[in-house]
Scaffold this motif. Structure first.
Motif, PDB file in Angstrom:
ATOM      1  N   PHE A 129       5.097  14.170  -7.981  1.00 31.13           N
ATOM      2  CA  PHE A 129       5.795  13.404  -9.010  1.00 31.13           C
ATOM      3  C   PHE A 129       6.746  12.337  -8.473  1.00 31.13           C
ATOM      4  CE2 PHE A 129       4.884  17.655 -10.791  1.00 31.13           C
ATOM      5  CZ  PHE A 129       3.935  17.264 -11.737  1.00 31.13           C
ATOM      6  N   ILE A 130       7.446  12.639  -7.381  1.00 28.76           N
ATOM      7  CA  ILE A 130       8.453  11.673  -6.914  1.00 28.76           C
ATOM      8  C   ILE A 130       7.860  10.635  -5.965  1.00 28.76           C
ATOM      9  CG2 ILE A 130      10.746  11.379  -5.897  1.00 28.76           C
ATOM     10  CD1 ILE A 130      11.409  14.204  -6.783  1.00 28.76           C
ATOM     11  N   LEU A 131       7.040  11.081  -4.987  1.00 27.14           N
ATOM     12  CA  LEU A 131       6.448  10.110  -4.045  1.00 27.14           C
ATOM     13  C   LEU A 131       5.692   8.980  -4.756  1.00 27.14           C
ATOM     14  CD1 LEU A 131       5.104  12.058  -0.894  1.00 27.14           C
ATOM     15  CD2 LEU A 131       6.974  10.400  -0.989  1.00 27.14           C
ATOM     16  N   PRO A 132       4.884   9.299  -5.787  1.00 26.90           N
ATOM     17  CA  PRO A 132       4.194   8.193  -6.484  1.00 26.90           C
ATOM     18  C   PRO A 132       5.161   7.221  -7.159  1.00 26.90           C
ATOM     19  CG  PRO A 132       3.190  10.304  -7.031  1.00 26.90           C
ATOM     20  CD  PRO A 132       4.446  10.610  -6.278  1.00 26.90           C
ATOM     21  N   LEU A 133       6.352   7.694  -7.495  1.00 21.49           N
ATOM     22  CA  LEU A 133       7.345   6.784  -8.093  1.00 21.49           C
ATOM     23  C   LEU A 133       7.993   5.905  -7.030  1.00 21.49           C
ATOM     24  CD1 LEU A 133       9.284   9.164 -10.566  1.00 21.49           C
ATOM     25  CD2 LEU A 133       7.520   7.471 -11.125  1.00 21.49           C
ATOM     26  N   ILE A 134       8.145   6.472  -5.815  1.00 24.05           N
ATOM     27  CA  ILE A 134       8.808   5.721  -4.745  1.00 24.05           C
ATOM     28  C   ILE A 134       7.870   4.654  -4.191  1.00 24.05           C
ATOM     29  CG2 ILE A 134       9.970   5.881  -2.499  1.00 24.05           C
ATOM     30  CD1 ILE A 134      10.570   8.787  -3.058  1.00 24.05           C
ATOM     31  N   PHE A 135       6.568   5.016  -4.048  1.00 23.62           N
ATOM     32  CA  PHE A 135       5.626   4.073  -3.405  1.00 23.62           C
ATOM     33  C   PHE A 135       4.662   3.470  -4.417  1.00 23.62           C
ATOM     34  CE2 PHE A 135       7.006   6.821   0.069  1.00 23.62           C
ATOM     35  CZ  PHE A 135       7.414   5.863   0.972  1.00 23.62           C
ATOM     36  N   LEU A 145      -3.401   7.632  -0.754  1.00 26.45           N
ATOM     37  CA  LEU A 145      -2.331   7.030   0.043  1.00 26.45           C
ATOM     38  C   LEU A 145      -2.522   5.520   0.158  1.00 26.45           C
ATOM     39  CD1 LEU A 145      -1.920   9.785   2.774  1.00 26.45           C
ATOM     40  CD2 LEU A 145      -0.227   9.118   1.086  1.00 26.45           C
ATOM     41  N   GLN A 146      -3.776   5.116   0.225  1.00 25.70           N
ATOM     42  CA  GLN A 146      -4.080   3.682   0.274  1.00 25.70           C
ATOM     43  C   GLN A 146      -3.533   2.995  -0.977  1.00 25.70           C
ATOM     44  OE1 GLN A 146      -7.483   2.827   2.312  1.00 25.70           O
ATOM     45  NE2 GLN A 146      -6.471   0.856   2.646  1.00 25.70           N
ATOM     46  N   ASN A 147      -3.754   3.630  -2.120  1.00 24.74           N
ATOM     47  CA  ASN A 147      -3.236   3.082  -3.387  1.00 24.74           C
ATOM     48  C   ASN A 147      -1.725   2.974  -3.386  1.00 24.74           C
ATOM     49  OD1 ASN A 147      -5.558   2.569  -4.771  1.00 24.74           O
ATOM     50  ND2 ASN A 147      -5.727   4.653  -5.594  1.00 24.74           N
ATOM     51  N   MET A 148      -1.078   3.897  -2.644  1.00 26.25           N
ATOM     52  CA  MET A 148       0.387   3.884  -2.590  1.00 26.25           C
ATOM     53  C   MET A 148       0.885   2.924  -1.504  1.00 26.25           C
ATOM     54  SD  MET A 148       0.839   7.989  -3.150  1.00 26.25           S
ATOM     55  CE  MET A 148       2.469   8.161  -2.472  1.00 26.25           C
ATOM     56  N   GLY A 149      -0.030   2.284  -0.803  1.00 28.22           N
ATOM     57  CA  GLY A 149       0.360   1.283   0.192  1.00 28.22           C
ATOM     58  C   GLY A 149       0.374   1.781   1.624  1.00 28.22           C
ATOM     59  N   SER A 180      -8.166  10.901  18.723  1.00 28.67           N
ATOM     60  CA  SER A 180      -8.825  11.367  17.512  1.00 28.67           C
ATOM     61  C   SER A 180      -7.901  11.228  16.308  1.00 28.67           C
ATOM     62  CB  SER A 180      -9.283  12.812  17.680  1.00 28.67           C
ATOM     63  OG  SER A 180      -8.205  13.596  18.110  1.00 28.67           O
ATOM     64  N   ILE A 181      -8.538  10.902  15.187  1.00 30.19           N
ATOM     65  CA  ILE A 181      -7.803  10.651  13.953  1.00 30.19           C
ATOM     66  C   ILE A 181      -7.737  11.942  13.153  1.00 30.19           C
ATOM     67  CG2 ILE A 181      -8.085   9.456  11.730  1.00 30.19           C
ATOM     68  CD1 ILE A 181      -8.730   6.974  13.273  1.00 30.19           C
ATOM     69  N   THR A 182      -6.588  12.189  12.500  1.00 29.73           N
ATOM     70  CA  THR A 182      -6.439  13.392  11.691  1.00 29.73           C
ATOM     71  C   THR A 182      -7.517  13.409  10.606  1.00 29.73           C
ATOM     72  OG1 THR A 182      -4.083  13.228  12.079  1.00 29.73           O
ATOM     73  CG2 THR A 182      -4.781  14.769  10.382  1.00 29.73           C
ATOM     74  N   ASP A 183      -8.229  14.542  10.550  1.00 32.03           N
ATOM     75  CA  ASP A 183      -9.376  14.657   9.665  1.00 32.03           C
ATOM     76  C   ASP A 183      -8.922  14.956   8.231  1.00 32.03           C
ATOM     77  OD1 ASP A 183     -11.946  14.953   8.757  1.00 32.03           O
ATOM     78  OD2 ASP A 183     -12.136  17.037   9.422  1.00 32.03           O
ATOM     79  N   LEU A 184      -8.409  13.917   7.572  1.00 35.65           N
ATOM     80  CA  LEU A 184      -7.856  14.104   6.231  1.00 35.65           C
ATOM     81  C   LEU A 184      -8.962  14.067   5.173  1.00 35.65           C
ATOM     82  CD1 LEU A 184      -4.867  11.612   6.627  1.00 35.65           C
ATOM     83  CD2 LEU A 184      -4.656  14.096   6.568  1.00 35.65           C
ATOM     84  N   ASN A 185      -8.662  14.667   4.036  1.00 39.95           N
ATOM     85  CA  ASN A 185      -9.561  14.594   2.891  1.00 39.95           C
ATOM     86  C   ASN A 185      -9.681  13.124   2.444  1.00 39.95           C
ATOM     87  OD1 ASN A 185     -10.679  14.695   0.287  1.00 39.95           O
ATOM     88  ND2 ASN A 185      -9.700  16.674  -0.153  1.00 39.95           N
ATOM     89  N   PRO A 186     -10.908  12.619   2.216  1.00 46.10           N
ATOM     90  CA  PRO A 186     -11.076  11.222   1.779  1.00 46.10           C
ATOM     91  C   PRO A 186     -10.260  10.906   0.514  1.00 46.10           C
ATOM     92  CG  PRO A 186     -13.207  12.197   2.308  1.00 46.10           C
ATOM     93  CD  PRO A 186     -12.196  13.298   2.418  1.00 46.10           C
TER      94      PRO A 186
END
Lengths: 185, 137
Positions: free
Chosen positions: A179-185, A97-101, A85-91
């Protein structure tokens, strides 16, 4: 059996975590997973560099046994008590996350983009693992506890220092994720 | 084998944290983006039942197996070390999505690169110990 193999809901998991705290208290110990990092420093001779590490580590060896158990528990849960089963994440989370790669969000416990062995060939990914681990190890000792010691045991016993530490955990976490994760990815 | 009970506690801990998905990098990200109630539900119910347990055991004078009262030791008073240390910890927690328990659990679940994270965390702890007297507390 499906109930066990599927991910467990939060209202089952939360009380089970406090049961673990209760068990350790019953065994005369305190719930706090970060202590083992200090114990390991002492074992490899950190006492030569700082008095902070001068203590009889044999009295703390029980927390290394908990660590060993945690590793075994992680193995058992993943190999014998889980389905695919896949983790039931918010769409929204998945889209972000897809946008961040990040592809296949929630298909595994950690993103392959950071943790797979192929990713280790990338110096950037390696630096992320090292810095992340360093911040956790340094911060947890500075704050004298981690999620288990402060957020669970500390807040359950209504202690103000733990509340301050948990507020700190969230300030740091919010800064990183927003703030930082979007800068890294 | 007096340590066997601690091995069992660790195993239960590992299983619960995998099954609850609290070791998921994605769940930690989602929590810090306020996009899911899941982690708040886990932490919230853990604290609520923890408070309940500690209050009941205090009223009922529950004893541990060594015959002592059951209580969580008092943390030292302070502010600076908790807030700065906490922020540093939080930055790392959200970056690698794992705190000191889940690091090991994920290693057991097959994420071998956690060995690097654990080694870095031990070094971080060591550097703190060396710098302790120079840091504000």
């Amino acid at each position: 059996m499906e109930y066990i193999l599927n991910p467990w809901p939060w209202y089952i998991s939360g009380p089970l975590i406090s049961l673990i705290m209760a068990l350790l208290l019953y065994f005369g110990k305190t719930f706090g997973m970060s202590s083992n990092l200090k114990t390991m420093c002492t074992i490899v001779g950190a006492g030569k560099f700082s008095d902070f590490f001068k203590f009889n580590w044999k009295e703390q060896s029980w927390n290394l046994v908990v660590v060993l158990g945690a590793i075994i528990g992680g193995y058992i849960a993943t190999h014998y008590l889980s389905n695919d089963s896949i983790t039931d994440l918010n769409p929204t989370t998945i889209a972000e996350l897809q946008n961040m790669g990040f592809k296949n969000s929630g298909a595994s416990l950690v993103p392959n983009e950071i943790f797979s062995l192929e990713s280790l060939a990338s110096p950037k990914k390696l630096v992320i693992l090292v810095i992340g681990g360093f911040l956790v190890g340094f911060g947890t000792r500075y704050a004298n506890g981690c999620t288990s010691g402060h957020a669970i045991a500390g807040l359950s016993s209504l202690q103000k220092p733990s509340l301050i530490a948990v507020i700190g955990f969230f300030i740091g976490g919010l800064i990183m994720a927003n703030f930082i994760l979007p800068l890294i990815f | 084998m007096k340590h066997l009970k601690f091995l069992l506690v660790g195993i239960i801990f590992g299983i619960v944290l995998v099954k609850s998905e609290a070791v998921s990098w994605y769940r930690i990200y989602e929590m810090f983006r306020f996009q899911s109630f899941h982690m708040y539900g886990i932490i919230g119910t853990a604290i609520a039942s923890g408070i309940l347990f500690l209050q009941i055991s205090k009223k009922g004078h529950f004893k541990s197996i060594i015959g002592a009262d059951i209580f969580v030791p008092k943390k030292e008073k302070g502010f600076t070390q908790y807030i700065i240390g906490g922020i540093i910890f939080g930055l790392g927690w959200a970056l690698i999505g794992a705190c000191p328990g889940p690091m090991y659990i994920l290693l057991g679940s097959g994420v071998s690169s956690m060995l690097i994270v654990i080694a870095a965390a031990i070094i971080g702890t060591f550097i703190y110990g060396v710098l302790k007297h120079k840091l504000p507390h």
